[in-house]
Write a protein that holds these residues in place. Structure first.
Motif, PDB file in Angstrom:
ATOM      1  N   MET A   1      10.569  49.342  -8.080  1.00 57.24           N
ATOM      2  CA  MET A   1      11.599  49.195  -6.999  1.00 57.24           C
ATOM      3  C   MET A   1      10.565  48.802  -5.922  1.00 57.24           C
ATOM      4  SD  MET A   1      13.146  49.823  -4.239  1.00 57.24           S
ATOM      5  CE  MET A   1      12.915  51.488  -3.734  1.00 57.24           C
ATOM      6  N   GLY A   2       9.326  49.317  -5.644  1.00 58.74           N
ATOM      7  CA  GLY A   2       8.319  49.465  -4.702  1.00 58.74           C
ATOM      8  C   GLY A   2       7.894  48.127  -4.274  1.00 58.74           C
ATOM      9  N   LEU A   3       7.951  46.939  -5.329  1.00 59.43           N
ATOM     10  CA  LEU A   3       7.607  45.511  -5.106  1.00 59.43           C
ATOM     11  C   LEU A   3       8.649  44.837  -4.411  1.00 59.43           C
ATOM     12  CD1 LEU A   3       6.045  45.110  -8.799  1.00 59.43           C
ATOM     13  CD2 LEU A   3       4.892  45.631  -6.614  1.00 59.43           C
ATOM     14  N   LEU A   4       9.737  45.413  -4.052  1.00 56.64           N
ATOM     15  CA  LEU A   4      10.863  44.504  -3.498  1.00 56.64           C
ATOM     16  C   LEU A   4      11.270  45.506  -2.105  1.00 56.64           C
ATOM     17  CD1 LEU A   4      13.283  43.886  -6.296  1.00 56.64           C
ATOM     18  CD2 LEU A   4      11.640  42.321  -5.455  1.00 56.64           C
ATOM     19  N   LYS A   5      11.303  44.512  -1.171  1.00 54.74           N
ATOM     20  CA  LYS A   5      11.727  44.974   0.108  1.00 54.74           C
ATOM     21  C   LYS A   5      13.250  45.502  -0.292  1.00 54.74           C
ATOM     22  CE  LYS A   5       8.902  42.406   2.957  1.00 54.74           C
ATOM     23  NZ  LYS A   5       8.952  41.177   4.122  1.00 54.74           N
ATOM     24  N   LEU A   9      16.292  43.726  -2.535  1.00 52.10           N
ATOM     25  CA  LEU A   9      16.711  44.547  -3.521  1.00 52.10           C
ATOM     26  C   LEU A   9      18.193  44.347  -3.614  1.00 52.10           C
ATOM     27  CD1 LEU A   9      16.276  46.602  -6.094  1.00 52.10           C
ATOM     28  CD2 LEU A   9      16.540  48.411  -4.379  1.00 52.10           C
ATOM     29  N   ALA A  10      18.752  44.542  -2.469  1.00 51.50           N
ATOM     30  CA  ALA A  10      20.061  44.618  -2.126  1.00 51.50           C
ATOM     31  C   ALA A  10      20.665  43.117  -2.663  1.00 51.50           C
ATOM     32  CB  ALA A  10      20.573  44.894  -0.802  1.00 51.50           C
ATOM     33  N   ASP A  11      20.144  42.079  -2.138  1.00 46.37           N
ATOM     34  CA  ASP A  11      20.605  40.705  -2.243  1.00 46.37           C
ATOM     35  C   ASP A  11      20.489  40.272  -3.826  1.00 46.37           C
ATOM     36  OD1 ASP A  11      21.369  38.027  -1.628  1.00 46.37           O
ATOM     37  OD2 ASP A  11      19.476  37.771  -2.345  1.00 46.37           O
ATOM     38  N   ARG A  12      19.539  41.119  -4.486  1.00 46.11           N
ATOM     39  CA  ARG A  12      19.434  40.877  -5.856  1.00 46.11           C
ATOM     40  C   ARG A  12      20.367  41.647  -6.864  1.00 46.11           C
ATOM     41  NH1 ARG A  12      14.617  39.502  -8.359  1.00 46.11           N
ATOM     42  NH2 ARG A  12      13.032  38.545  -6.801  1.00 46.11           N
ATOM     43  N   ILE A  13      20.853  42.810  -6.515  1.00 47.47           N
ATOM     44  CA  ILE A  13      21.752  43.553  -7.039  1.00 47.47           C
ATOM     45  C   ILE A  13      23.245  43.156  -6.919  1.00 47.47           C
ATOM     46  CG2 ILE A  13      23.042  45.838  -6.838  1.00 47.47           C
ATOM     47  CD1 ILE A  13      20.390  47.130  -6.718  1.00 47.47           C
ATOM     48  N   LEU A  14      23.487  42.589  -5.752  1.00 49.54           N
ATOM     49  CA  LEU A  14      24.631  41.946  -5.097  1.00 49.54           C
ATOM     50  C   LEU A  14      24.627  40.768  -5.970  1.00 49.54           C
ATOM     51  CD1 LEU A  14      27.298  41.480  -3.620  1.00 49.54           C
ATOM     52  CD2 LEU A  14      26.244  40.627  -1.703  1.00 49.54           C
ATOM     53  N   GLY A  15      23.520  39.903  -6.288  1.00 49.55           N
ATOM     54  CA  GLY A  15      23.645  38.741  -7.087  1.00 49.55           C
ATOM     55  C   GLY A  15      23.830  38.928  -8.515  1.00 49.55           C
ATOM     56  N   GLY A  16      23.573  40.119  -9.064  1.00 52.68           N
ATOM     57  CA  GLY A  16      23.767  40.833 -10.267  1.00 52.68           C
ATOM     58  C   GLY A  16      25.154  41.012 -10.330  1.00 52.68           C
ATOM     59  N   GLY A 167      20.291  48.257 -16.082  1.00 54.15           N
ATOM     60  CA  GLY A 167      19.257  47.472 -15.560  1.00 54.15           C
ATOM     61  C   GLY A 167      19.122  47.268 -13.860  1.00 54.15           C
ATOM     62  N   TRP A 168      20.203  46.935 -13.329  1.00 55.34           N
ATOM     63  CA  TRP A 168      20.217  47.111 -11.893  1.00 55.34           C
ATOM     64  C   TRP A 168      19.723  48.424 -11.507  1.00 55.34           C
ATOM     65  CZ3 TRP A 168      26.267  45.784 -11.784  1.00 55.34           C
ATOM     66  CH2 TRP A 168      26.148  44.249 -12.528  1.00 55.34           C
ATOM     67  N   THR A 169      19.718  49.410 -11.784  1.00 53.57           N
ATOM     68  CA  THR A 169      19.343  50.730 -11.245  1.00 53.57           C
ATOM     69  C   THR A 169      18.003  51.010 -11.726  1.00 53.57           C
ATOM     70  OG1 THR A 169      20.543  52.103 -12.778  1.00 53.57           O
ATOM     71  CG2 THR A 169      21.546  51.758 -10.843  1.00 53.57           C
ATOM     72  N   SER A 170      17.365  50.064 -12.547  1.00 48.10           N
ATOM     73  CA  SER A 170      16.030  50.488 -12.826  1.00 48.10           C
ATOM     74  C   SER A 170      15.154  49.046 -12.709  1.00 48.10           C
ATOM     75  CB  SER A 170      15.735  50.526 -14.369  1.00 48.10           C
ATOM     76  OG  SER A 170      16.675  51.652 -14.873  1.00 48.10           O
ATOM     77  N   PRO A 171      15.260  48.560 -11.250  1.00 50.82           N
ATOM     78  CA  PRO A 171      14.570  47.322 -10.892  1.00 50.82           C
ATOM     79  C   PRO A 171      12.942  47.309 -11.283  1.00 50.82           C
ATOM     80  CG  PRO A 171      15.223  48.526  -8.995  1.00 50.82           C
ATOM     81  CD  PRO A 171      15.868  49.142 -10.160  1.00 50.82           C
ATOM     82  N   GLY A 172      12.591  46.401 -12.161  1.00 54.05           N
ATOM     83  CA  GLY A 172      11.287  46.245 -12.453  1.00 54.05           C
ATOM     84  C   GLY A 172      10.677  47.332 -13.479  1.00 54.05           C
ATOM     85  N   ALA A 346      28.291  46.858  -5.145  1.00 57.31           N
ATOM     86  CA  ALA A 346      26.879  46.627  -4.896  1.00 57.31           C
ATOM     87  C   ALA A 346      26.020  47.476  -4.132  1.00 57.31           C
ATOM     88  CB  ALA A 346      26.451  45.225  -4.724  1.00 57.31           C
ATOM     89  N   GLU A 347      26.530  48.039  -2.932  1.00 59.08           N
ATOM     90  CA  GLU A 347      25.832  48.955  -2.146  1.00 59.08           C
ATOM     91  C   GLU A 347      25.628  50.370  -2.845  1.00 59.08           C
ATOM     92  OE1 GLU A 347      28.453  49.090   1.162  1.00 59.08           O
ATOM     93  OE2 GLU A 347      27.940  47.199   1.940  1.00 59.08           O
ATOM     94  N   ARG A 348      26.748  50.782  -3.468  1.00 59.06           N
ATOM     95  CA  ARG A 348      26.458  51.936  -4.263  1.00 59.06           C
ATOM     96  C   ARG A 348      25.508  52.012  -5.324  1.00 59.06           C
ATOM     97  NH1 ARG A 348      32.859  53.339  -5.053  1.00 59.06           N
ATOM     98  NH2 ARG A 348      31.873  55.125  -6.463  1.00 59.06           N
ATOM     99  N   THR A 349      25.381  50.527  -6.012  1.00 62.47           N
ATOM    100  CA  THR A 349      24.373  50.417  -6.844  1.00 62.47           C
ATOM    101  C   THR A 349      22.768  50.530  -6.268  1.00 62.47           C
ATOM    102  OG1 THR A 349      25.614  48.986  -8.232  1.00 62.47           O
ATOM    103  CG2 THR A 349      23.544  48.821  -8.990  1.00 62.47           C
ATOM    104  N   VAL A 350      22.789  49.991  -5.108  1.00 59.98           N
ATOM    105  CA  VAL A 350      21.355  49.945  -4.306  1.00 59.98           C
ATOM    106  C   VAL A 350      21.102  51.284  -4.251  1.00 59.98           C
ATOM    107  CG1 VAL A 350      20.192  49.337  -2.296  1.00 59.98           C
ATOM    108  CG2 VAL A 350      21.658  47.660  -3.511  1.00 59.98           C
ATOM    109  N   ARG A 351      21.931  52.214  -3.781  1.00 61.99           N
ATOM    110  CA  ARG A 351      21.681  53.601  -3.501  1.00 61.99           C
ATOM    111  C   ARG A 351      21.065  54.118  -4.733  1.00 61.99           C
ATOM    112  NH1 ARG A 351      26.249  53.603  -0.081  1.00 61.99           N
ATOM    113  NH2 ARG A 351      27.794  54.410  -1.460  1.00 61.99           N
ATOM    114  N   LEU A 352      21.773  54.023  -5.836  1.00 63.85           N
ATOM    115  CA  LEU A 352      21.095  54.632  -7.300  1.00 63.85           C
ATOM    116  C   LEU A 352      19.763  53.871  -7.523  1.00 63.85           C
ATOM    117  CD1 LEU A 352      24.371  54.522  -9.199  1.00 63.85           C
ATOM    118  CD2 LEU A 352      23.293  56.646  -8.470  1.00 63.85           C
TER     119      LEU A 352
END
Length: 357
Positions: A1-5, A9-16, A167-172, A346-352
């Motif tokens: 996750m550290g590789l993404l701002k 990250l929020a845009d990618r998860i909402l995209g998912g 997958g969304w909550t384990s980015p990268g 999506a926001e709740r997923t980002v928090r996780l």
């Protein structure tokens, strides 16, 4: 996750989330793989002047057409008539997985997955392996017996469709995603059924940081046994693509190899999904439409393809004909989640995804 701002990250998860729901809606009207073959789907698209397909499926011709009857839910899922998503188990399980992680944390057990089903999911909204596992739970059985007792569907696609949130909550981090998905899948599946969930979760996790879909597919394959039929089929699909075989010819070759398994089995669906991702070549619309045109479990495959493609491109890059009709709303049979906002999920997923534990 550290590789993404955080914003990326929020845009990618909402995209998912958006891609998963849009892909599911695209495939839902033709979800009956023994009838809606790839050839019949394309015949319908020609009949309705919708090839190349760049939007949701068109409604049936006013005069009707014998042999081209869509599923009963079609009025809620075709272009020009969508007003938010319609309910589907592919999305119910994604929501259920999100709530599981919020309430049980990432150290959840397979037994806790089962408890969550009993508390939040109506029995009649489950199918095949999930319905068997639910019945086994209600009868007092515990994992792994819930997956194996009187269950002829152990390698079908049900566990794969539950994997996205891991997958969304384990980015990268495909390894972590696969481990989470395995714990969930073991409630109802064995063998390639479990590997399918691990592969899908790893694929989505890899999509956050992989340079392209081929790299994500390679990373996902590392998380399942190389000798499994699933891994061999994904490699075969990739080899056909890399050899320059056309999409329809590749599907025909893969159908000869795996067609006898049936249209809801994990392996042939993974072939259709892999082909859609590869031949889609990073384009969201091309990826989801090719995947659904591939037939079999069209709404499930469309959902997973949309999730991967949505993570790869981000929500802002998903063409508006897919996102706008959803009205930021999702229907769900999961208790407490009907009419939820997609953006809030999506926001709740980002928090996780930003938790370190």
């Amino acid at each position: 996750m550290g590789l993404l701002k955080h914003s990326e990250l929020a845009d990618r998860i909402l995209g998912g989330w958006t891609g998963r729901i849009a892909g599911n809606m695209l495939g839902k009207p033709v979800e009956s793989g023994d009838h809606w073959t790839s050839e019949r789907i394309d015949a319908y698209l020609r009949l309705t002047d919708a090839l190349p397909l760049t939007d949701y499926l068109p409604p049936p011709p006013a005069a009707g057409a014998d042999g081209f009857e869509l599923r009963p839910e079609w009025p809620q899922c075709v272009r020009g008539r969508i007003n938010g998503s319609c309910r589907d188990d592919d999305i119910d399980y994604t929501i259920l997985g999100l709530h599981l992680l919020e309430t049980r944390g990432f150290a959840f057990t397979t037994e806790q997955v089962g408890e969550h089903w009993l508390l939040r999911l109506p029995y009649l909204q489950t199918f095949t392996a999930e319905r068997v596992a639910y019945r086994n739970l209600a009868n007092g059985l515990k994992p792994p017996l819930t997956a194996t007792y009187d269950n002829p569907y152990q390698e079908w696609i049900g566990a794969l469709i539950r994997a996205d949130v891991y997958g969304w909550t384990s980015p990268g981090d495909p390894r972590r995603a696969a481990s989470l998905a395995r714990r969930d899948a073991a409630l109802s599946h064995t063998g390639n059924g479990v590997y399918g969930a691990m592969w899908a979760a790893a694929l989505i996790a890899a999509a956050f940081t992989a340079p392209d879909v081929r790299s994500a597919l390679r990373a996902a394959l590392e998380r399942i046994p190389a000798s499994s039929r699933l891994a061999r089929t994904v490699r075969h699909t990739t080899a056909l693509y890399e050899a320059g075989v056309g999409w329809s010819d590749a599907l025909a070759e893969l159908a000869k190899e795996n067609g006898s398994l049936g249209w809801i089995h994990t392996v042939p669906n993974a072939a259709v999904l892999t082909a859609g991702l590869l031949y889609g070549e990073g384009d969201f619309t091309r990826t989801v439409t090719l995947t659904v045109r591939g037939g079999l479990d069209t709404d499930s495959n469309g959902a997973t393809a949309g999730s991967v493609a949505g993570v790869l491109c981000g929500a802002a890059a998903i063409p508006p004909q897919w996102s706008q009709p959803l009205r930021d709303r999702v229907r769900s049979a999961v208790a407490g989640f009907d009419h939820a906002r997609i953006s809030e999920l999506a926001e709740r997923t980002v928090r996780l995804a930003t938790l370190t534990g």
